[in-house]
Design a protein around this motif. Structure first.
Motif, PDB file in Angstrom:
ATOM      1  N   PRO A 103       0.833  -1.208   0.000  1.00 59.87           N
ATOM      2  CA  PRO A 103       0.000   0.000   0.000  1.00 59.87           C
ATOM      3  C   PRO A 103       0.873   1.265   0.000  1.00 59.87           C
ATOM      4  CG  PRO A 103       0.088  -0.909   2.212  1.00 59.87           C
ATOM      5  CD  PRO A 103       0.853  -1.861   1.335  1.00 59.87           C
ATOM      6  N   VAL A 104       1.027   1.864  -1.163  1.00 61.30           N
ATOM      7  CA  VAL A 104       1.877   3.043  -1.332  1.00 61.30           C
ATOM      8  C   VAL A 104       1.053   4.305  -1.080  1.00 61.30           C
ATOM      9  CG1 VAL A 104       3.203   4.391  -3.015  1.00 61.30           C
ATOM     10  CG2 VAL A 104       3.448   1.893  -2.917  1.00 61.30           C
ATOM     11  N   MET A 105       1.654   5.260  -0.370  1.00 59.30           N
ATOM     12  CA  MET A 105       1.037   6.560  -0.132  1.00 59.30           C
ATOM     13  C   MET A 105       1.347   7.472  -1.329  1.00 59.30           C
ATOM     14  SD  MET A 105       1.956   9.325   2.878  1.00 59.30           S
ATOM     15  CE  MET A 105       1.306   8.326   4.202  1.00 59.30           C
ATOM     16  N   LYS A 106       0.314   7.856  -2.058  1.00 59.90           N
ATOM     17  CA  LYS A 106       0.492   8.766  -3.188  1.00 59.90           C
ATOM     18  C   LYS A 106       0.012  10.157  -2.809  1.00 59.90           C
ATOM     19  CE  LYS A 106      -0.640   9.642  -8.029  1.00 59.90           C
ATOM     20  NZ  LYS A 106      -1.289   9.134  -9.267  1.00 59.90           N
ATOM     21  N   LEU A 107       0.868  11.155  -2.994  1.00 59.88           N
ATOM     22  CA  LEU A 107       0.482  12.543  -2.719  1.00 59.88           C
ATOM     23  C   LEU A 107      -0.348  13.081  -3.879  1.00 59.88           C
ATOM     24  CD1 LEU A 107       3.718  14.164  -1.229  1.00 59.88           C
ATOM     25  CD2 LEU A 107       1.561  13.734  -0.044  1.00 59.88           C
ATOM     26  N   ILE A 108      -1.561  13.540  -3.561  1.00 62.36           N
ATOM     27  CA  ILE A 108      -2.438  14.159  -4.550  1.00 62.36           C
ATOM     28  C   ILE A 108      -2.200  15.664  -4.608  1.00 62.36           C
ATOM     29  CG2 ILE A 108      -4.838  14.509  -5.235  1.00 62.36           C
ATOM     30  CD1 ILE A 108      -3.817  11.611  -5.396  1.00 62.36           C
TER      31      ILE A 108
ATOM     32  N   GLU B  60       4.725   8.014  -3.270  1.00 62.79           N
ATOM     33  CA  GLU B  60       4.758   8.443  -4.664  1.00 62.79           C
ATOM     34  C   GLU B  60       4.393   9.920  -4.737  1.00 62.79           C
ATOM     35  OE1 GLU B  60       2.152   7.854  -8.782  1.00 62.79           O
ATOM     36  OE2 GLU B  60       2.116   6.260  -7.246  1.00 62.79           O
ATOM     37  N   GLY B  61       5.085  10.649  -5.609  1.00 64.64           N
ATOM     38  CA  GLY B  61       4.745  12.050  -5.828  1.00 64.64           C
ATOM     39  C   GLY B  61       5.399  13.008  -4.862  1.00 64.64           C
ATOM     40  N   PHE B  62       6.367  12.543  -4.080  1.00 66.75           N
ATOM     41  CA  PHE B  62       7.042  13.422  -3.123  1.00 66.75           C
ATOM     42  C   PHE B  62       8.245  14.125  -3.750  1.00 66.75           C
ATOM     43  CE2 PHE B  62      10.097  14.340   0.258  1.00 66.75           C
ATOM     44  CZ  PHE B  62       9.306  15.014   1.169  1.00 66.75           C
ATOM     45  N   ALA B  63       9.074  13.378  -4.469  1.00 69.83           N
ATOM     46  CA  ALA B  63      10.246  13.945  -5.137  1.00 69.83           C
ATOM     47  C   ALA B  63      10.754  12.932  -6.144  1.00 69.83           C
ATOM     48  CB  ALA B  63      11.340  14.299  -4.135  1.00 69.83           C
ATOM     49  N   THR B  64      11.473  13.419  -7.148  1.00 62.72           N
ATOM     50  CA  THR B  64      11.927  12.540  -8.225  1.00 62.72           C
ATOM     51  C   THR B  64      13.424  12.265  -8.185  1.00 62.72           C
ATOM     52  OG1 THR B  64      12.140  14.489  -9.652  1.00 62.72           O
ATOM     53  CG2 THR B  64      10.070  13.236  -9.781  1.00 62.72           C
ATOM     54  N   LYS B  65      14.172  13.102  -7.490  1.00 64.82           N
ATOM     55  CA  LYS B  65      15.641  12.934  -7.456  1.00 64.82           C
ATOM     56  C   LYS B  65      16.177  13.346  -6.088  1.00 64.82           C
ATOM     57  CE  LYS B  65      15.746  17.232 -10.113  1.00 64.82           C
ATOM     58  NZ  LYS B  65      16.295  17.961 -11.270  1.00 64.82           N
ATOM     59  N   LEU B  66      15.643  12.685  -5.079  1.00 65.02           N
ATOM     60  CA  LEU B  66      15.930  13.047  -3.693  1.00 65.02           C
ATOM     61  C   LEU B  66      16.824  11.998  -3.048  1.00 65.02           C
ATOM     62  CD1 LEU B  66      15.406  14.644  -1.031  1.00 65.02           C
ATOM     63  CD2 LEU B  66      13.343  13.236  -0.744  1.00 65.02           C
ATOM     64  N   ASP B  67      17.986  12.428  -2.589  1.00 61.36           N
ATOM     65  CA  ASP B  67      18.784  11.527  -1.759  1.00 61.36           C
ATOM     66  C   ASP B  67      18.095  11.333  -0.412  1.00 61.36           C
ATOM     67  OD1 ASP B  67      20.635  11.065  -3.687  1.00 61.36           O
ATOM     68  OD2 ASP B  67      22.255  12.222  -2.777  1.00 61.36           O
ATOM     69  N   ALA B  68      17.858  12.435   0.310  1.00 64.41           N
ATOM     70  CA  ALA B  68      17.210  12.240   1.616  1.00 64.41           C
ATOM     71  C   ALA B  68      16.801  13.558   2.248  1.00 64.41           C
ATOM     72  CB  ALA B  68      18.131  11.494   2.572  1.00 64.41           C
ATOM     73  N   ILE B  69      15.722  13.478   3.002  1.00 64.56           N
ATOM     74  CA  ILE B  69      15.337  14.512   3.958  1.00 64.56           C
ATOM     75  C   ILE B  69      14.896  13.796   5.224  1.00 64.56           C
ATOM     76  CG2 ILE B  69      12.948  14.639   3.105  1.00 64.56           C
ATOM     77  CD1 ILE B  69      12.968  17.635   3.839  1.00 64.56           C
TER      78      ILE B  69
END
Length: 600
Positions: free
Chosen positions: A413-418, A468-477
């Motif tokens: 169950p993936v959390m997708k940001l709308i 899904e939909g949080f960032a496309t090229k993120l190492d980390a936060i």
């Protein structure tokens, strides 16, 4: 509520006002050669004001109260309006409530109704009261709202605050209302403590702030019947009209995450016979970067630019809120006996004040180059909250596993940001974007997914997931600024996620962004891992740097900090992370459990 609730009122003060009003003694201040917004009649008039002590003593044309010791303010054709009232504030969005009050007063806000949820999470009753009563010395009238629940629920533990503590706060004079009531289904379903608190607030004539985004009459009817007196969650002009029809006040919102005010005003202007006197406006807790564009002053400007008559806009931000709160005998207008919270504007089209007078004295003035503050700084003892900063776990951070474990399920169950705060459940089949690698589930950067892990604040449990939909090229936060007050990390590089977690722990709480092995942006939040000790300008600077770093890494929305805050907040749909696991909010169903905080 009677006069004297916000500032002192006795026979000596009354006699001083009478003497000045009758021209028998000198005023402290005398405003002349300008205009005044009469919010009671809805008109602009040419008049003078005389102030004695903390209150207005006289309004009219007489000069009899001007003496050798009176400070005469030549308005030079400018206009006086009452101080702005923020009816629904969350004064701890990275910043702390003192930094908030010190910043908004120069923008014209002289009264704020504030959420107490962070105090309730960490402080006993006596400590809450000590801080709140100390705020009574600030020129911004800092009133409070008693929350019922922490905005995140548990499947196994009580999720409301202690009954007697809430009851005591409701009775305290610095508490103007209860709410916002995010877990309103529990209220309607018969939660006895919540219903008792509603009754207690009603007995005392205090208000109850709702939280019902997009609600139909099917929901608003029972909420109104239960005693909800206002709601700030209108998304359309029709939502506003429905709340008014239900007997509630409707508070028009323009926050950093919900920029609804312009469209709502345009919609309302198409209607006739609007009950403007029962409408207010709120910023609803903007995150720090939004403050660079103003505060309540910015809302007035937006309302006017989108067709609302200017006088209406000022009434919504002053008189209406005062009447709603039962404080119009003290604030909300410029009239004899009222507290002298006076803003001097160039004109009504420019609501950011040139000068701010609060409690009858000049507290801030604005030039083209700077803001000059004229009141002594207030000292708040944050020691109790600083002692509850993020601590170092006994385990070694480097050995924490951040990739989800394989179980018997064929989907995840993936959390997708709308949008910045609303999520949707998407069940991903394993073997495509999500690969099985030994006993772990893994992703590639090309998948568009990120790992997300929530470490319980006590470091006993860890919840793993994908977003899904949080960032496309993120190492980390990594961040301790979350709705559940646990520690969250998101990224596509587990090693970088550990690095970001270590940095948050070193800061004693905060946010850290990692790219290519380096900390590229960070903010220290040593007050319970949620608030900075720094003035607002410092917080704004650091927050904008974090925002820009995340935009460069593919964060697609306009309010990063509310995204981080609400990933763990269970009052919004559809799925959220909690220390117990991934939860379907509406069904209150555990989709995937957390695991003990163990290491390899």
């Amino acid at each position: 509520m009677g006069r004297g609730r916000l500032r002192s009122w006795n026979t000596t003060i009354m006699q001083n006002l009478l003497d000045v009003s009758r021209g028998l003694s000198e005023a402290d201040y005398y405003f002349t050669n300008g205009m005044m917004l009469d919010v009671y009649n809805g008109r602009i008039i040419e008049t003078n004001l005389a102030v004695k002590g903390q209150r207005i003593a006289y309004q009219g044309s007489s000069h009899d109260m001007v003496g050798s010791n009176t400070i005469v303010i030549d308005l030079e054709g400018r206009i006086m309006v009452p101080g702005y009232i923020e009816a629904h504030a969350h004064p701890f969005q990275l910043f702390n409530p003192l930094a908030y009050a010190d910043y908004v007063i120069s923008l014209g806000t002289t009264c704020s109704i504030n959420d107490d949820v962070l105090f309730m999470r960490f402080l006993p009753y006596d400590k809450i009261i000590a801080i709140i009563e100390k705020f009574g010395e600030h020129p911004v009238k800092m009133l409070w709202s008693a929350r019922f629940d922490p905005q995140t629920f548990s499947l196994h533990e009580p999720t409301i605050f202690p009954q007697e503590t809430v009851s005591q706060l409701i009775r305290h004079p610095w508490f103007a209302q209860v709410g916002e009531i995010t877990d309103w289904p529990a209220l309607l379903e018969g939660n006895q403590a919540m219903q008792q608190w509603m009754v207690e607030a009603g007995w005392l004539g205090k208000k109850a702030e709702g939280h019902a985004p997009g609600a139909s009459d099917r929901t608003l009817n029972p909420l109104a019947a239960a005693g909800i007196t206002a709601c700030h969650e209108s998304i359309t002009s029709e939502d506003v009209l429905l709340r008014l029809q239900m007997g509630m006040y409707a508070t028009l919102r323009n926050s950093s995450t919900r920029l609804d005010l312009a469209s709502i005003v345009k919609g309302l202007m198409k209607h006739q016979n609007i009950a403007w006197e029962r409408i207010m406006m709120t910023t609803d807790g903007p995150t720090a970067p939004a403050f660079k564009d103003g505060f309540n002053d910015a809302l007035i400007k937006i309302a006017i630019e989108n067709g609302m008559p200017a006088i209406h806009a000022y009434q919504l931000m002053s008189r209406n809120a005062a009447v709603y709160l039962g404080l119009d005998n003290e604030i909300g207008g410029l009239a004899p006996g009222r507290i002298a919270d006076i803003l001097v504007l160039d004109d009504l089209e420019h609501p950011t004040p040139r000068q701010v007078f609060a409690d009858g004295r000049l507290v801030a003035e604005r030039t083209d180059e700077e803001v000059i503050v004229h009141y002594p700084s207030l000292s708040i003892d944050w020691a109790e909250m600083k002692n509850q900063a993020v601590k170092r776990p006994k385990e070694n951070f480097d050995a924490i596993w951040l990739q989800p474990l394989v179980d018997d399920n064929k989907t995840f169950p993936v959390m997708k940001l709308i949008d910045p705060v609303i999520t949707k459940r998407i069940d991903y089949e394993l073997g495509k974007e999500i690969q099985v690698s030994g006993n772990r589930l893994c992703i590639s950067r090309e998948s568009g997914l990120c790992y997300v892990a929530l470490l319980a604040r006590n470091f006993r449990q860890i919840t793993h997931g994908f977003i899904e939909g949080f960032a496309t090229k993120l190492d980390a936060i990594a961040t301790s600024y979350t709705g559940s007050l646990d520690i969250l990390t998101v990224g596509q590089n587990p090693s970088a996620m550990l690095q970001a977690l270590r940095r948050v722990q070193e800061l004693g709480g905060g946010i850290a962004v990692v790219n290519e092995g380096k900390i590229v942006a960070e903010i220290s939040l040593p007050l319970v891992g949620f608030m900075s000790e720094q003035p607002m300008q410092h917080v704004i600077h650091d927050a904008i740097k974090i925002e820009n770093a995340m935009l460069d890494m593919g964060y697609p929305f306009h309010d990063l900090f509310y995204t981080l805050l609400f990933i763990t907040s269970t009052h919004l749909p559809e799925i959220r992370l909690t220390p117990e696991g991934i939860i379907d909010v509406k069904r209150r169903q555990l989709l995937r459990p957390s695991h003990p905080f163990t290491v390899d």
